[in-house]
Motif scaffolding. Structure first.
Motif, short mmCIF file in Angstrom:
data_model
loop_
_atom_site.label_atom_id
_atom_site.label_comp_id
_atom_site.label_asym_id
_atom_site.label_seq_id
_atom_site.Cartn_x
_atom_site.Cartn_y
_atom_site.Cartn_z
N TYR A 211 24.92 29.84 5.12
CA TYR A 211 25.66 31.06 5.40
C TYR A 211 25.39 31.46 6.84
N PRO A 212 26.40 31.87 7.62
CA PRO A 212 27.81 32.04 7.22
C PRO A 212 28.52 30.70 7.02
N ILE A 213 29.52 30.72 6.15
CA ILE A 213 30.26 29.51 5.82
C ILE A 213 31.01 29.01 7.05
N SER A 214 30.94 27.72 7.31
CA SER A 214 31.57 27.15 8.50
C SER A 214 33.09 27.29 8.44
N SER A 215 33.71 27.30 9.60
CA SER A 215 35.17 27.44 9.67
C SER A 215 35.87 26.27 8.99
N PHE A 216 35.27 25.07 9.06
CA PHE A 216 35.90 23.92 8.41
C PHE A 216 35.93 24.11 6.90
N LYS A 217 34.82 24.59 6.32
CA LYS A 217 34.81 24.82 4.87
C LYS A 217 35.82 25.88 4.48
N ARG A 218 35.93 26.93 5.28
CA ARG A 218 36.92 27.97 4.98
C ARG A 218 38.33 27.41 5.07
N ASP A 219 38.59 26.60 6.09
CA ASP A 219 39.93 26.00 6.25
C ASP A 219 40.25 25.07 5.09
N TYR A 220 39.23 24.34 4.66
CA TYR A 220 39.43 23.38 3.57
C TYR A 220 39.77 24.10 2.27
N LEU A 221 39.03 25.15 1.94
CA LEU A 221 39.28 25.91 0.72
C LEU A 221 40.66 26.57 0.78
N LYS A 222 41.00 27.11 1.93
CA LYS A 222 42.29 27.78 2.08
C LYS A 222 43.43 26.76 1.96
N HIS A 223 43.23 25.57 2.49
CA HIS A 223 44.26 24.53 2.44
C HIS A 223 44.62 24.19 0.99
N TYR A 224 43.61 24.06 0.15
CA TYR A 224 43.84 23.71 -1.24
C TYR A 224 44.06 24.93 -2.14
N GLY A 225 43.77 26.11 -1.62
CA GLY A 225 43.90 27.31 -2.45
C GLY A 225 42.89 27.33 -3.57
N VAL A 226 41.68 26.84 -3.28
CA VAL A 226 40.60 26.78 -4.28
C VAL A 226 39.47 27.69 -3.84
N PRO A 227 39.05 28.65 -4.67
CA PRO A 227 37.93 29.53 -4.28
C PRO A 227 36.61 28.77 -4.30
N PHE A 228 35.64 29.30 -3.58
CA PHE A 228 34.31 28.70 -3.47
C PHE A 228 33.72 28.42 -4.85
N SER A 229 33.92 29.36 -5.78
CA SER A 229 33.29 29.27 -7.09
C SER A 229 33.90 28.20 -7.99
N GLN A 230 35.02 27.58 -7.58
CA GLN A 230 35.61 26.53 -8.40
C GLN A 230 35.35 25.14 -7.84
N VAL A 231 34.54 25.05 -6.80
CA VAL A 231 34.19 23.75 -6.22
C VAL A 231 32.82 23.33 -6.74
N GLN A 232 32.75 22.16 -7.33
CA GLN A 232 31.46 21.66 -7.80
C GLN A 232 30.49 21.54 -6.63
N PRO A 233 29.23 21.92 -6.80
CA PRO A 233 28.28 21.85 -5.70
C PRO A 233 28.22 20.48 -5.02
N LEU A 234 28.22 19.41 -5.80
CA LEU A 234 28.08 18.09 -5.19
C LEU A 234 29.33 17.66 -4.43
N ALA A 235 30.44 18.38 -4.61
CA ALA A 235 31.59 18.14 -3.76
C ALA A 235 31.28 18.61 -2.34
N PHE A 236 30.46 19.67 -2.24
CA PHE A 236 30.07 20.16 -0.93
C PHE A 236 29.17 19.16 -0.20
N LEU A 237 28.49 18.32 -0.95
CA LEU A 237 27.66 17.30 -0.31
C LEU A 237 28.51 16.41 0.58
#
Length: 220
Positions: free
Chosen positions: A63-89
């Motif tokens: 934290y704070p969440i990187s701009s790339f992660k924010r762009d990625y979530l916004k691109h797919y329209g998927v909230p942070f809480s619906q992404v499996q942790p190991l996908a963030f790996l």
């Protein structure tokens, strides 16, 4: 644990653990981190979101969440809480590898290498161990644009872009220097400028041989 029914999953994080977590990963108090009662399930809203603790402890999300992660979530329209942790790996690995080659991670470039897929009520790149009952609640202002939960049953239609639409030199370097995703050491994240808490952000330029040495060091 079931891949469905997010609404009946309860956190197993102990009552004292949230304070340890927010202190360790410097989650600000104005995000109102909290752990609800033992019978309060994982129910999110535009005002409140779930963060899975392994996303930080295992996959090195900061934290704070990187701009790339924010762009990625916004691109797919998927909230942070619906992404499996190991996908963030894989996301963190991609960010760090891109920076190691003096490039900038971008969503089009990421799509050249990975494809999002639904896994029950969550979205991921691959299936690993259980993490669904390790979470706390924080205010959704952690991300600038909170997103509503996405229906996993909807078809995901995102075609990989043509290489010409991405960063061609970086795409070539990433293809020629493949590395495995794993849990990076904090110092390695600082070298890539991905740890916002680090006071030092050295610029690193790595060739084929030295990137292997740095990535191996990251496992220590």
């Amino acid at each position: 644990m079931s891949r469905k029914d997010r609404s009946i999953i309860y956190s197993v994080v102990a009552r004292e653990d949230p304070q340890v977590f927010v202190s360790t990963y410097h989650i600000p108090s104005d995000l109102s981190p909290c752990l609800l009662g033992p019978s309060d399930p994982e129910i999110c809203s535009l005002e409140r979101m779930v963060i899975y603790t392994p996303s930080f402890s295992l996959c090195r999300v900061c934290y704070p969440i990187s701009s790339f992660k924010r762009d990625y979530l916004k691109h797919y329209g998927v909230p942070f809480s619906q992404v499996q942790p190991l996908a963030f790996l894989r996301i963190v690995h991609f960010e760090l590898t891109s920076v190691a080659f003096v490039g900038a991670p971008s969503v089009p470039l990421f799509l050249c290498f990975y494809r999002l897929r639904a896994d029950g009520d969550w979205f991921t790149f691959e299936k690993r161990k259980d993490w669904k009952n390790k979470f706390i609640f924080i205010c959704s202002v952690m991300l600038p644009e909170p997103l509503r939960s996405r229906d996993p049953s909807t078809t995901i239609q995102v075609e990989a872009p043509l290489v010409s639409t991405a960063n061609d030199p970086l795409w070539k370097l990433l293809c020629e220097n493949r590395t495995c995703a794993f849990n990076f050491y904090k110092g390695i994240l600082a070298m890539g400028g991905l740890n916002p808490l680090s006071l030092c952000h050295p610029k690193v330029i790595l060739d084929r041989a030295s990137i292997s040495m740095v990535l191996i060091a990251g496992r220590c």
